[in-house]
Scaffold this active site. Structure first.
Site, short mmCIF file in Angstrom:
data_model
loop_
_atom_site.label_atom_id
_atom_site.label_comp_id
_atom_site.label_asym_id
_atom_site.label_seq_id
_atom_site.Cartn_x
_atom_site.Cartn_y
_atom_site.Cartn_z
N ASP A 1 -3.94 -6.06 -6.45
CA ASP A 1 -2.84 -6.95 -6.12
C ASP A 1 -3.41 -8.34 -5.82
O ASP A 1 -4.54 -8.46 -5.35
CB ASP A 1 -2.05 -6.44 -4.92
CG ASP A 1 -0.66 -7.07 -4.83
OD1 ASP A 1 0.33 -6.35 -5.11
OD2 ASP A 1 -0.56 -8.26 -4.49
N ASP B 1 -6.06 -11.08 -9.68
CA ASP B 1 -5.02 -11.20 -10.70
C ASP B 1 -5.38 -10.28 -11.86
O ASP B 1 -6.41 -10.47 -12.52
CB ASP B 1 -4.94 -12.65 -11.17
CG ASP B 1 -3.86 -12.89 -12.22
OD1 ASP B 1 -3.29 -11.92 -12.73
OD2 ASP B 1 -3.61 -14.07 -12.53
N GLY C 1 0.78 -1.24 0.00
CA GLY C 1 0.00 0.00 0.00
C GLY C 1 0.81 1.28 0.00
O GLY C 1 0.23 2.37 0.01
N LYS D 1 8.02 -1.28 -12.99
CA LYS D 1 9.29 -1.89 -12.63
C LYS D 1 9.67 -2.96 -13.64
O LYS D 1 8.82 -3.71 -14.11
CB LYS D 1 9.18 -2.52 -11.23
CG LYS D 1 10.44 -3.25 -10.78
CD LYS D 1 10.42 -3.53 -9.29
CE LYS D 1 9.31 -4.47 -8.89
NZ LYS D 1 9.28 -4.70 -7.44
N ASP E 1 4.35 -1.54 -9.62
CA ASP E 1 5.50 -2.10 -8.92
C ASP E 1 5.35 -3.62 -8.85
O ASP E 1 5.84 -4.27 -7.94
CB ASP E 1 5.60 -1.51 -7.51
CG ASP E 1 7.02 -1.57 -6.95
OD1 ASP E 1 7.97 -1.55 -7.75
OD2 ASP E 1 7.17 -1.64 -5.72
N TRP F 1 2.68 2.67 -2.37
CA TRP F 1 2.49 3.47 -3.58
C TRP F 1 1.10 4.09 -3.59
O TRP F 1 0.93 5.21 -4.05
CB TRP F 1 2.71 2.61 -4.83
CG TRP F 1 4.16 2.49 -5.18
CD1 TRP F 1 5.20 2.38 -4.31
CD2 TRP F 1 4.73 2.46 -6.49
NE1 TRP F 1 6.39 2.29 -4.98
CE2 TRP F 1 6.13 2.33 -6.32
CE3 TRP F 1 4.21 2.51 -7.77
CZ2 TRP F 1 7.01 2.25 -7.41
CZ3 TRP F 1 5.08 2.45 -8.86
CH2 TRP F 1 6.46 2.32 -8.68
#
Length: 245
Positions: free
Chosen positions: A75, A91, A55, A156, A116, A57
Protein backbone atom coordinates in the site's frame (compact mmCIF):
# COMPACT_ATOMS: atom_id res chain seq x y z
CA UNK A 1 -34.11 10.41 5.82
CA UNK A 2 -35.20 6.85 6.65
CA UNK A 3 -32.88 5.38 4.01
CA UNK A 4 -30.02 7.55 5.29
CA UNK A 5 -30.62 6.33 8.85
CA UNK A 6 -30.66 2.69 7.72
CA UNK A 7 -27.37 3.04 5.82
CA UNK A 8 -25.69 4.76 8.79
CA UNK A 9 -26.97 2.00 11.06
CA UNK A 10 -25.48 -0.63 8.74
CA UNK A 11 -22.10 1.10 8.75
CA UNK A 12 -22.12 1.37 12.53
CA UNK A 13 -23.10 -2.29 12.81
CA UNK A 14 -20.18 -3.47 10.68
CA UNK A 15 -17.77 -1.20 12.55
CA UNK A 16 -18.93 -2.61 15.87
CA UNK A 17 -18.56 -6.17 14.58
CA UNK A 18 -15.07 -5.41 13.29
CA UNK A 19 -14.02 -3.94 16.62
CA UNK A 20 -15.50 -6.85 18.56
CA UNK A 21 -13.75 -9.36 16.27
CA UNK A 22 -10.36 -7.65 16.48
CA UNK A 23 -10.31 -6.47 12.85
CA UNK A 24 -8.86 -3.08 12.01
CA UNK A 25 -11.62 -2.09 9.60
CA UNK A 26 -15.15 -3.05 8.69
CA UNK A 27 -13.83 -3.86 5.20
CA UNK A 28 -12.48 -7.14 6.64
CA UNK A 29 -16.02 -8.49 6.42
CA UNK A 30 -16.11 -7.80 2.68
CA UNK A 31 -13.28 -10.26 2.11
CA UNK A 32 -14.80 -12.74 4.57
CA UNK A 33 -18.10 -12.64 2.68
CA UNK A 34 -16.36 -13.01 -0.69
CA UNK A 35 -14.51 -16.00 0.74
CA UNK A 36 -17.70 -17.55 2.13
CA UNK A 37 -19.38 -17.22 -1.27
CA UNK A 38 -16.53 -18.23 -3.58
CA UNK A 39 -13.89 -20.01 -1.45
CA UNK A 40 -10.96 -18.31 -3.16
CA UNK A 41 -8.29 -18.79 -0.47
CA UNK A 42 -7.10 -22.16 0.83
CA UNK A 43 -4.91 -23.28 3.67
CA UNK A 44 -1.22 -22.91 2.74
CA UNK A 45 -1.85 -20.46 -0.12
CA UNK A 46 0.32 -17.51 -1.08
CA UNK A 47 -1.76 -14.33 -1.18
CA UNK A 48 -0.93 -10.86 -2.50
CA UNK A 49 -2.99 -8.15 -0.79
CA UNK A 50 -3.03 -4.97 -2.91
CA UNK A 51 -4.07 -1.77 -1.17
CA UNK A 52 -3.65 -3.45 2.21
CA UNK A 53 -3.97 -0.41 4.51
CA UNK A 54 -5.13 -0.46 7.29
CA UNK A 55 -4.62 -4.23 7.40
CA UNK A 56 -8.08 -5.73 7.75
CA UNK A 57 -7.82 -7.82 4.59
CA UNK A 58 -4.32 -8.99 5.57
CA UNK A 59 -5.70 -10.14 8.92
CA UNK A 60 -8.40 -12.19 7.19
CA UNK A 61 -5.90 -13.57 4.65
CA UNK A 62 -3.55 -14.73 7.42
CA UNK A 63 -6.43 -16.54 9.11
CA UNK A 64 -7.37 -18.27 5.86
CA UNK A 65 -3.89 -19.42 4.75
CA UNK A 66 -2.78 -20.54 8.21
CA UNK A 67 0.82 -20.84 9.45
CA UNK A 68 1.93 -22.63 6.28
CA UNK A 69 0.69 -19.85 4.03
CA UNK A 70 2.34 -16.64 2.87
CA UNK A 71 0.68 -13.20 2.81
CA UNK A 72 2.35 -10.17 1.22
CA UNK A 73 0.63 -6.78 1.32
CA UNK A 74 1.39 -3.51 -0.45
CA UNK A 75 0.00 0.00 0.00
CA UNK A 76 1.10 3.60 -0.53
CA UNK A 77 0.28 4.30 3.11
CA UNK A 78 2.36 2.65 5.85
CA UNK A 79 0.46 -0.07 7.67
CA UNK A 80 0.84 -1.29 11.23
CA UNK A 81 2.33 -4.82 11.26
CA UNK A 82 0.01 -7.82 10.98
CA UNK A 83 1.37 -10.97 12.56
CA UNK A 84 1.90 -13.60 9.90
CA UNK A 85 2.03 -11.12 6.99
CA UNK A 86 4.71 -9.00 5.31
CA UNK A 87 3.32 -5.54 4.59
CA UNK A 88 5.29 -3.28 2.24
CA UNK A 89 4.93 0.44 1.58
CA UNK A 90 5.05 1.68 -1.98
CA UNK A 91 3.27 2.26 -5.29
CA UNK A 92 2.46 -1.06 -6.97
CA UNK A 93 2.72 0.59 -10.38
CA UNK A 94 6.31 1.66 -9.63
CA UNK A 95 9.08 -0.67 -10.89
CA UNK A 96 11.08 -0.39 -7.65
CA UNK A 97 8.06 -1.46 -5.57
CA UNK A 98 7.36 -4.30 -7.98
CA UNK A 99 10.93 -5.54 -7.52
CA UNK A 100 10.47 -5.51 -3.75
CA UNK A 101 7.32 -7.61 -4.09
CA UNK A 102 9.14 -10.09 -6.33
CA UNK A 103 12.01 -10.30 -3.84
CA UNK A 104 9.60 -10.99 -1.00
CA UNK A 105 7.90 -13.73 -3.01
CA UNK A 106 11.31 -15.27 -3.72
CA UNK A 107 10.26 -16.80 -7.02
CA UNK A 108 7.05 -18.19 -5.53
CA UNK A 109 3.90 -17.90 -7.61
CA UNK A 110 0.69 -16.51 -6.12
CA UNK A 111 -2.48 -18.52 -5.51
CA UNK A 112 -4.79 -15.58 -4.87
CA UNK A 113 -4.64 -11.82 -5.44
CA UNK A 114 -7.03 -9.69 -3.38
CA UNK A 115 -7.29 -5.97 -4.05
CA UNK A 116 -9.23 -3.29 -2.20
CA UNK A 117 -7.16 -0.58 -3.86
CA UNK A 118 -8.56 2.90 -4.46
CA UNK A 119 -6.88 6.08 -5.74
CA UNK A 120 -6.89 9.38 -3.89
CA UNK A 121 -10.39 10.80 -4.30
CA UNK A 122 -10.66 14.35 -5.68
CA UNK A 123 -14.43 14.58 -5.60
CA UNK A 124 -14.69 14.80 -9.40
CA UNK A 125 -16.49 11.52 -9.96
CA UNK A 126 -15.79 10.94 -13.66
CA UNK A 127 -12.08 11.56 -13.22
CA UNK A 128 -11.83 9.53 -9.99
CA UNK A 129 -13.65 6.59 -11.54
CA UNK A 130 -11.46 6.66 -14.65
CA UNK A 131 -8.26 6.75 -12.59
CA UNK A 132 -9.53 3.89 -10.41
CA UNK A 133 -10.27 1.71 -13.44
CA UNK A 134 -6.86 2.36 -14.98
CA UNK A 135 -5.22 1.53 -11.66
CA UNK A 136 -7.06 -1.80 -11.50
CA UNK A 137 -5.93 -2.58 -15.06
CA UNK A 138 -2.31 -1.85 -14.06
CA UNK A 139 -2.60 -4.16 -11.04
CA UNK A 140 -3.87 -6.93 -13.30
CA UNK A 141 -1.00 -6.43 -15.76
CA UNK A 142 1.66 -6.60 -13.06
CA UNK A 143 0.26 -9.47 -11.03
CA UNK A 144 -1.30 -11.85 -13.56
CA UNK A 145 2.11 -13.19 -14.72
CA UNK A 146 2.71 -14.10 -11.06
CA UNK A 147 -0.62 -15.86 -10.62
CA UNK A 148 -0.63 -19.65 -10.69
CA UNK A 149 -2.66 -21.70 -13.12
CA UNK A 150 -6.10 -22.06 -11.53
CA UNK A 151 -5.49 -19.06 -9.25
CA UNK A 152 -8.04 -16.41 -8.30
CA UNK A 153 -8.23 -12.63 -8.32
CA UNK A 154 -10.77 -10.32 -6.67
CA UNK A 155 -10.70 -6.54 -6.89
CA UNK A 156 -12.88 -3.57 -6.05
CA UNK A 157 -14.43 -1.61 -8.89
CA UNK A 158 -16.48 1.58 -8.95
CA UNK A 159 -19.49 1.36 -11.23
CA UNK A 160 -19.43 3.74 -14.16
CA UNK A 161 -18.17 4.17 -17.70
CA UNK A 162 -15.70 1.48 -18.74
CA UNK A 163 -16.60 -1.21 -16.17
CA UNK A 164 -17.92 -3.65 -18.76
CA UNK A 165 -14.96 -2.87 -21.03
CA UNK A 166 -12.53 -3.79 -18.24
CA UNK A 167 -14.46 -6.97 -17.49
CA UNK A 168 -14.31 -7.93 -21.17
CA UNK A 169 -10.53 -7.34 -21.15
CA UNK A 170 -10.13 -9.59 -18.09
CA UNK A 171 -12.41 -12.45 -19.20
CA UNK A 172 -9.91 -14.23 -21.50
CA UNK A 173 -7.62 -14.83 -18.50
CA UNK A 174 -10.15 -16.73 -16.32
CA UNK A 175 -12.81 -19.38 -16.74
CA UNK A 176 -15.32 -17.38 -14.66
CA UNK A 177 -15.55 -13.63 -14.05
CA UNK A 178 -18.47 -12.12 -12.18
CA UNK A 179 -19.49 -9.10 -10.13
CA UNK A 180 -20.39 -9.47 -6.48
CA UNK A 181 -21.57 -7.02 -3.83
CA UNK A 182 -20.91 -8.18 -0.24
CA UNK A 183 -23.48 -7.20 2.37
CA UNK A 184 -20.75 -5.27 4.19
CA UNK A 185 -20.36 -2.86 1.27
CA UNK A 186 -23.94 -2.20 0.22
CA UNK A 187 -23.95 1.21 1.86
CA UNK A 188 -22.08 2.36 -1.26
CA UNK A 189 -24.10 1.86 -4.43
CA UNK A 190 -21.09 2.48 -6.69
CA UNK A 191 -18.84 -0.18 -5.14
CA UNK A 192 -18.72 -3.72 -6.49
CA UNK A 193 -16.16 -6.53 -6.47
CA UNK A 194 -14.97 -8.43 -9.51
CA UNK A 195 -14.37 -12.08 -8.66
CA UNK A 196 -12.21 -13.98 -11.16
CA UNK A 197 -11.60 -17.72 -10.79
CA UNK A 198 -9.48 -20.38 -12.47
CA UNK A 199 -6.63 -18.44 -14.07
CA UNK A 200 -5.81 -19.74 -17.57
CA UNK A 201 -2.39 -18.26 -18.46
CA UNK A 202 -2.17 -20.19 -21.74
CA UNK A 203 -5.16 -18.20 -23.04
CA UNK A 204 -3.75 -14.78 -22.15
CA UNK A 205 -3.76 -12.33 -25.09
CA UNK A 206 -0.43 -10.75 -25.99
CA UNK A 207 -1.78 -7.24 -25.60
CA UNK A 208 -1.96 -5.94 -22.02
CA UNK A 209 -5.25 -5.56 -20.17
CA UNK A 210 -4.75 -1.82 -19.91
CA UNK A 211 -4.19 -1.46 -23.65
CA UNK A 212 -7.28 -3.50 -24.51
CA UNK A 213 -9.32 -1.66 -21.88
CA UNK A 214 -8.29 1.80 -23.10
CA UNK A 215 -8.92 0.90 -26.73
CA UNK A 216 -12.41 -0.34 -25.85
CA UNK A 217 -13.18 2.82 -23.85
CA UNK A 218 -11.95 4.98 -26.74
CA UNK A 219 -14.41 3.23 -29.01
CA UNK A 220 -17.15 3.60 -26.37
CA UNK A 221 -16.75 7.36 -26.08
CA UNK A 222 -15.99 7.89 -29.75
CA UNK A 223 -12.32 8.70 -29.32
CA UNK A 224 -11.27 6.58 -32.30
CA UNK A 225 -13.68 8.17 -34.71
CA UNK A 226 -12.19 10.43 -37.37
CA UNK A 227 -14.27 13.51 -37.96
CA UNK A 228 -15.21 13.92 -41.58
CA UNK A 229 -14.69 17.25 -43.26
CA UNK A 230 -17.60 19.27 -44.68
CA UNK A 231 -19.36 17.68 -47.62
CA UNK A 232 -18.42 19.21 -51.00
CA UNK A 233 -21.05 21.47 -52.54
CA UNK A 234 -21.59 22.35 -56.17
CA UNK A 235 -21.29 25.96 -57.37
CA UNK A 236 -21.84 27.83 -60.61
CA UNK A 237 -18.96 30.18 -59.90
CA UNK A 238 -16.20 30.12 -62.56
CA UNK A 239 -13.03 32.06 -63.13
CA UNK A 240 -12.74 33.87 -66.46
CA UNK A 241 -9.43 35.10 -67.75
CA UNK A 242 -9.28 38.64 -69.06
CA UNK A 243 -8.72 38.80 -72.82
CA UNK A 244 -5.53 40.48 -73.89
CA UNK A 245 -5.76 43.41 -76.34
Amino acid sequence: MADHWIENHKRDSWRKQAKASGYRARSAFKLKQIQERFGLVRHGDTVLDVGCHPGGWAQVAVELVGPEGHVVGIDLEPCQPVEGAVLLTGDITDSYTQERILEELGGELINVIVSDISPDITGKWDMDQSVAMTLVADVFDFSLPLLKKGGAFTTKLFQGIGVQELIDAVKPHFSTVRRYSPDASRNSSSEVYLVCRNHMPWKSPKQSIRERYEEAVDVLVGGNEIEEGPAPTSTSFTVRRKKKD
